[in-house]
Design an enzyme around this catalytic site. Structure first.
Site: not given
Lengths: 252, 380
Positions: B361, B157-158, B128, B124
């Site tokens: 990324e 967050i993946t 926002p 994380g």
């Protein structure tokens, strides 16, 4: 259980084969892959080895070149490999192949020899039977649902109408059918370990086999184009004709 | 010069390609339609050892090179970007921060399951109101006795909210000018996983917003040194750039393969469409982009594997490969005509999926910033 699995490296079936114009042998590229049928044999061998705390040794009569196909089987989990790499074995017929593989498994020692039913490049389909004759042990062909017993092995032998349950004393030769098991994927660790697993190389002379081929390929013809199918016109009773046709080919 | 992959790297490619074809390709369209994250397939990927490629053997990994990981991500990316990003984020953002900066206790607690793919971890960073400007992180963590008390929120967050997610590692402000990294286990009271986002693409990947309301974790959950959060995620992101670029190479290859096959088979005005320059030249460009991107990616991976500097090369690879992938999916969709706009066409899914590659990324703009700075330009 000491399990010998015979495997073959073949040209990638995804690319068209080429034949040598003079002797009609398949031209083998440096990079060959493991025959898909043999992955089933390796899978059956691994399962038996896991059930009996045994070992799996691969045997392959393979011309020199990359060991990509053998490494594939080692990555699945086989313990080691014996490679018969000999120029004089190029273009060997099925009997020579069977003599070589038999001599190799005999020298290394075995309880069970596992092969595929037939290779995907040569399709002779007689090597397992020839090996059983040369080794003078029973042959369990068209095998699926293989189970190890106490000094025995039990299989279901597929027939045209169903299957027979067959039990044999060990040692024996066992030829698995293509759908006998779903072969496992090599794991990443398996791939990394495969490079350090032992691969012993030997020759026909070291095995005491004189590689005389009794077979010459005199001519090769392309497969005839598929003929057009029969058309059954439906006059309201076509189903009777279709049932008759299906009965003729013994599907029903 | 040596451009060949090693035997092991070639074997990894063959293994992952086959797995992707047999286990992922037949189901990917359905997952996309249903926005379904297939935990069972992720578990199978774990059993194959994909999450442990680069991890130390001590934790169940294979200790192999980063190039092999890139190959695996590329091959997954060809058939399904969602599963490719699940692996990429699982390793790069989930495992790596703990593997690199964790204490022995933290490693022992978390790594064996993560490396085996039995669990996943999210990272994380984004908030926002803080994306590329990660220094604007507003999530706070304050020490109260032996515990960190966390308040704030994280976005996009993946791998953060699946049933097999075991933790998220977050960056949080631990002082006025101090950002640190803290491990928050799933199920911590006050750690709220928001419902999965509705996204334009990557429907089968697991992405959530996260909210922290007085979430308490033990003091020992600090990852590495206090105040080193900024440094930690910058180093994490350098690796991630190459891996995302590898995913983009998979997308490029898929566009090339699909377009080439279609151009030979589809006829128009009585001839295969590949016989027209308008189509043939597009496909020639697809191959050019694929090959150029692949060379950039694997050179950057090789630099990393051989212990050389790779920051500039990683940024170049990420920028070129992802922008090429977006162009390639647009062109491939054009080649497929009306069919290219249909959901059941692979290139249509790739078209929707690819856009995020230019954002996640490190956006294309951030890559250009990194490259400009690397050239010594006095850019802000």
């Amino acid at each position: 259980m000491n399990i010998a699995v015979c495997v073959k490296q073949i040209p990638d079936p995804a690319t068209p084969y080429e034949l040598d114009a003079e002797n009609h042998w398949v031209i083998r590229p440096n990079d060959q892959v493991l025959d898909d049928t043999d992955r089933v044999g390796v899978e059956v061998g691994l399962q038996l080895a896991e059930a009996t705390e045994g070992t799996v040794t691969l045997f392959s009569m393979s011309p020199s070149g990359s060991l990509q196909g053998i490494r594939q089987a080692l990555a699945m989990g086989a313990d080691k490999a014996v490679l018969i790499d000999d120029e004089s074995l190029k273009g060997s017929d099925a009997l020579t192949t069977a003599r070589i593989l038999s001599a190799a498994v005999k020298r290394e020692g075995y309880d069970l020899v596992i092969t595929g039913t037939e290779s995907t490049d040569g399709f002779t389909g007689v090597v397992p039977q020839m090996m059983s004759e040369i080794l003078d042990v029973p042959c369990l062909s068209f095998a699926r649902n293989v189970e190890a017993g106490d000094g025995t092995v039990t299989i279901e032998r597929q027939t045209t109408t169903g299957y027979e349950t067959v039990t044999s004393a060990l040692p024996a030769v066992l030829a698995v059918t293509a759908g006998a098991e779903e072969p496992r994927y090599p794991t990443f660790k398996g791939i990394m370990q495969a490079k350090s697993k032992p691969v012993d190389t030997t020759t026909a002379a070291e095995l005491g086999v004189d590689p005389v081929s009794s077979q010459t390929i005199t001519a090769v013809d392309p497969v005839a184009a598929r003929a057009a199918g029969d058309v059954v016109e439906d006059d309201g009773e076509a189903y009777l004709k279709i049932v008759e046709l299906l009965e003729q080919v013994k599907v029903i | 010069m040596e451009f060949d992959f090693t035997d092991e790297q070639t074997a990894v490619r063959a293994m992952v390609r086959e797995f992707a074809q047999n286990r992922i390709a037949p189901q990917a369209e359905q997952w996309d339609m249903d926005h379904h994250f297939p935990v069972d397939i992720v578990t199978e990927m774990g059993e194959l050892g994909l999450f442990g490629i680069t991890a130390d053997e001590e934790w169940g990994g294979a200790g192999a090179d980063f190039t092999s990981l890139c190959i695996a991500i590329e091959e997954l990316g060809r058939v399904d970007q969602s599963m490719a990003i699940t692996l990429e984020a699982g390793v790069g953002l989930g495992i790596n921060p703990i593997h690199e900066f964790g204490s022995d206790e933290q490693k022992q607690q978390w790594l064996p399951d993560l490396v085996a793919g039995r669990t996943l971890a999210g990272f994380g960073l984004t908030e926002p109101d803080a994306g590329s400007d990660a220094g604007a992180t507003a999530t706070r963590a304050e020490l109260d006795g032996d515990e960190w008390v966390i308040n704030g929120s994280k976005a996009f967050i993946t791998n953060s909210g699946a049933t097999n997610t075991s933790l998220v590692t977050i960056t949080a402000r631990t002082g006025p000018d101090e950002i640190s990294t803290i491990i928050v286990p799933s199920g911590t009271e006050g750690f709220i996983v928001e419902p999965a986002y509705r996204k334009m693409g990557w429907h089968a990947s697991d992405t959530h917003g996260l909210t922290f309301v007085d979430a308490r974790v033990p003091k020992e959950n600090l990852l590495g040194e206090r105040g080193r959060g900024f440094h930690q995620f910058l180093s994490t992101l350098d690796d991630g750039r190459i891996a995302i670029a590898a995913l983009a190479v998979g997308v490029l290859q898929a566009c090339l393969d699909e377009s080439l096959a279609y151009a030979k088979e589809r006829t128009s005005f009585g001839k295969p469409i590949g016989s027209y320059q308008a189509i043939a030249f597009k496909i020639a460009d697809l191959q050019m982009m694929t090959e150029a991107a692949r060379l950039l990616v694997y050179r950057a991976a090789w630099l990393k594997d051989t212990g050389k500097q790779f920051k500039q090369e990683a940024a170049i690879a990420k920028l070129y490969a992802t922008e090429s992938a977006v162009s390639a999916t647009r062109e491939a969709t054009q080649i497929f005509g009306g069919y290219g706009f249909m959901d059941e066409t692979l290139v249509a899914r790739h078209y929707r999926d690819a856009k995020i590659l230019e954002i996640g990324e490190g956006t294309s703009e951030v890559q250009r910033l990194v490259i400009s700075r690397g050239l010594g330009l006095p850019i802000r």
